[in-house]
Design a protein around this motif. Structure first.
Motif, PDB file in Angstrom:
ATOM      1  N   GLU A  48      13.431   4.057  -1.813  1.00  0.00           N
ATOM      2  CA  GLU A  48      12.217   4.609  -2.417  1.00  0.00           C
ATOM      3  C   GLU A  48      11.371   3.521  -3.079  1.00  0.00           C
ATOM      4  OE1 GLU A  48      11.037   7.667  -6.034  1.00  0.00           O
ATOM      5  OE2 GLU A  48      12.961   7.893  -5.011  1.00  0.00           O
ATOM      6  N   LEU A  51       9.622   1.340  -0.399  1.00  0.00           N
ATOM      7  CA  LEU A  51       8.590   2.068   0.344  1.00  0.00           C
ATOM      8  C   LEU A  51       7.344   2.305  -0.504  1.00  0.00           C
ATOM      9  CD1 LEU A  51      10.775   4.679   2.259  1.00  0.00           C
ATOM     10  CD2 LEU A  51       9.645   2.674   3.200  1.00  0.00           C
ATOM     11  N   ARG A  52       7.517   2.520  -1.791  1.00  0.00           N
ATOM     12  CA  ARG A  52       6.355   2.686  -2.663  1.00  0.00           C
ATOM     13  C   ARG A  52       5.534   1.401  -2.732  1.00  0.00           C
ATOM     14  NH1 ARG A  52       8.187   5.386  -8.228  1.00  0.00           N
ATOM     15  NH2 ARG A  52       5.948   5.141  -8.585  1.00  0.00           N
ATOM     16  N   TRP A  55       3.839   0.906   1.019  1.00  0.00           N
ATOM     17  CA  TRP A  55       3.173   2.020   1.690  1.00  0.00           C
ATOM     18  C   TRP A  55       1.670   1.784   1.899  1.00  0.00           C
ATOM     19  CZ3 TRP A  55       5.394   5.239   4.647  1.00  0.00           C
ATOM     20  CH2 TRP A  55       4.727   6.376   5.084  1.00  0.00           C
ATOM     21  N   CYS A  69      -0.620   9.090   7.700  1.00  0.00           N
ATOM     22  CA  CYS A  69       0.770   9.028   7.218  1.00  0.00           C
ATOM     23  C   CYS A  69       0.821   9.524   5.786  1.00  0.00           C
ATOM     24  CB  CYS A  69       1.317   7.607   7.323  1.00  0.00           C
ATOM     25  SG  CYS A  69       0.421   6.389   6.362  1.00  0.00           S
ATOM     26  N   GLN A  70       1.976  10.026   5.404  1.00  0.00           N
ATOM     27  CA  GLN A  70       2.176  10.579   4.066  1.00  0.00           C
ATOM     28  C   GLN A  70       3.588  10.268   3.597  1.00  0.00           C
ATOM     29  OE1 GLN A  70       1.672  14.791   3.857  1.00  0.00           O
ATOM     30  NE2 GLN A  70       2.000  14.905   1.640  1.00  0.00           N
ATOM     31  N   LEU A  71       3.715   9.852   2.334  1.00  0.00           N
ATOM     32  CA  LEU A  71       5.010   9.549   1.711  1.00  0.00           C
ATOM     33  C   LEU A  71       5.299  10.608   0.663  1.00  0.00           C
ATOM     34  CD1 LEU A  71       7.424   7.588   1.297  1.00  0.00           C
ATOM     35  CD2 LEU A  71       6.025   6.399  -0.395  1.00  0.00           C
ATOM     36  N   ASP A  72       6.344  11.380   0.860  1.00  0.00           N
ATOM     37  CA  ASP A  72       6.730  12.447  -0.062  1.00  0.00           C
ATOM     38  C   ASP A  72       7.969  11.999  -0.824  1.00  0.00           C
ATOM     39  OD1 ASP A  72       7.283  14.731  -1.431  1.00  0.00           O
ATOM     40  OD2 ASP A  72       7.206  16.081   0.294  1.00  0.00           O
ATOM     41  N   MET A  78       9.026  10.681   5.101  1.00  0.00           N
ATOM     42  CA  MET A  78       7.799  10.042   5.574  1.00  0.00           C
ATOM     43  C   MET A  78       7.299  10.841   6.772  1.00  0.00           C
ATOM     44  SD  MET A  78       8.824   6.008   5.399  1.00  0.00           S
ATOM     45  CE  MET A  78      10.418   6.258   6.168  1.00  0.00           C
ATOM     46  N   ILE A  99       8.460   4.487  11.203  1.00  0.00           N
ATOM     47  CA  ILE A  99       9.023   5.058   9.972  1.00  0.00           C
ATOM     48  C   ILE A  99      10.541   5.176  10.082  1.00  0.00           C
ATOM     49  CG2 ILE A  99       6.893   6.229   9.339  1.00  0.00           C
ATOM     50  CD1 ILE A  99       7.988   8.794  10.503  1.00  0.00           C
TER      51      ILE A  99
END
Length: 348
Positions: A48, A51-52, A55, A69-72, A78, A99
């Motif tokens: 995490e 990736l933050r 991103w 793209c979206q990071l949850d 992802m 991803i």
């Protein structure tokens, strides 16, 4: 019908290289995609933070291809999806591979190469190939080799990037040898050492340079490794006692109800059973507390000291001498003293 059969077919033209990859540039697609395609991939919690940080770079790289793209972080996933600006219909599969590689601890700069047309990427799942955990770890270390030497040899011979992480192996490279790398990795976890495949690949690499062997079989040059069952010495166990033969079968194992009937516990009420269990628990706790208290008190007990010897015992008794011996000793000392005095007077 015969006329159509004898017509020249464009795919039978030998002057055309049908295997040549054709470039797909922006504007080759007539219109936008009619439906939206999306893929979601979960990532472990330890990825995490990384990736933050990266991103924004992932978003900018996919934006050039027209992919959203979206990071949850709440769900830990992802997601990539096509948009109205997507100009390559196959790029969504490349984004999915991107991803996947990021979730399996591949560095961003290496994972972005998966968006290129001439790069193939795959994530090989090896967790189910070996049931025993200790054996799985040993075979995974065998794939890495001492100081990563085996993995480096595989990368040099195949031209693939190989990343071993947990229960998966991520590979990236040209489209020519993906099955070869997959077979090497899976055979390693099936107890075939990677050095056998490395040796075969080195021989094939030398045979490819010889033009006279292009149309011949290479089986006679490749080593043939057979699995051998090595006979190991069996551990010497305790000698089994020979039992006397009896025609009667062994007594059946008593059931729990039979044991309760024998001890009388079966006829007790639930309250009495709880009281008996509590009494046994209290007794066991009291014994444990008494043992721990005795162990604590043992530290305060003074160690036993050796008994002191009497002064008379330490001294050795003097040897008994006769009166004649003592008189001779005194005469010798007197004569030695006179000689020293005479020498001293002469010197003056």
């Amino acid at each position: 019908m015969g006329k159509m059969k004898n017509m020249d077919k464009p795919w039978e033209d030998d002057s055309v290289d049908h295997w040549k990859p054709e470039a797909f540039a922006q504007g080759d697609m007539a219109g936008p995609l009619l439906e939206e395609s999306s893929f979601a991939v979960l990532f472990p919690a330890y990825r995490e933070k990384y990736l933050r940080e990266v991103w924004p770079q992932v978003t900018s790289a996919l934006k050039e291809q027209g992919v959203a793209c979206q990071l949850d972080l709440i769900e830990g996933s992802m997601t990539v999806s096509t948009t109205r600006k997507t100009w390559d219909p196959y790029i969504i599969l490349k984004a999915r591979d991107l991803i996947k590689l990021l979730a399996r601890s591949v560095h961003l700069q290496q994972a972005l190469k998966a968006l290129q047309d001439d790069v193939f990427s795959d994530v090989i799942k090896v967790g189910g190939l070996c049931s025993n955990k200790e054996r799985f770890v040993k075979r995974r270390d065998r794939l890495l080799g001492p100081n990563g030497s085996t993995l480096k040899a595989i990368e040099i011979l195949t031209g693939f990037y190989v990343m071993v992480q947990g229960n998966t192996v991520a590979v990236m490279g040209p489209h020519s040898r993906p099955q070869q790398v997959r077979k090497l990795v899976e055979d390693c976890f099936r107890n075939y050492h990677p050095v056998y495949h490395i040796k075969a690949m080195m021989i094939k690499r030398e045979l490819e340079r010889d033009p006279t062997l292009q149309q011949e079989s290479w089986d006679r040059f490749l080593p043939k490794f057979k699995k051998q069952n090595v006979q190991r010495k069996k551990a010497k166990g305790k000698a089994r006692k020979e039992r006397e033969y009896t025609p009667f079968p062994p007594a059946p194992t008593p059931r729990k109800v039979d044991l309760q009937l024998e001890s009388g516990e079966y006829f007790l009420s639930d309250e009495q059973k709880r009281a008996r269990k509590q009494e046994a628990r209290d007794q066991k706790q009291a014994e444990a507390s008494a043992a721990s208290a005795a162990k604590r008190q043992a530290r305060f007990v003074a160690p036993k000291e050796a008994a002191a010897r009497p002064a008379a015992a330490k001294r050795k008794p003097a040897e008994e001498r006769s009166a004649a011996d003592l008189a001779a000793t005194l005469r010798g000392k007197d004569a030695a003293g006179k000689k020293r005095r005479v020498r001293g007077g002469q010197g003056v």
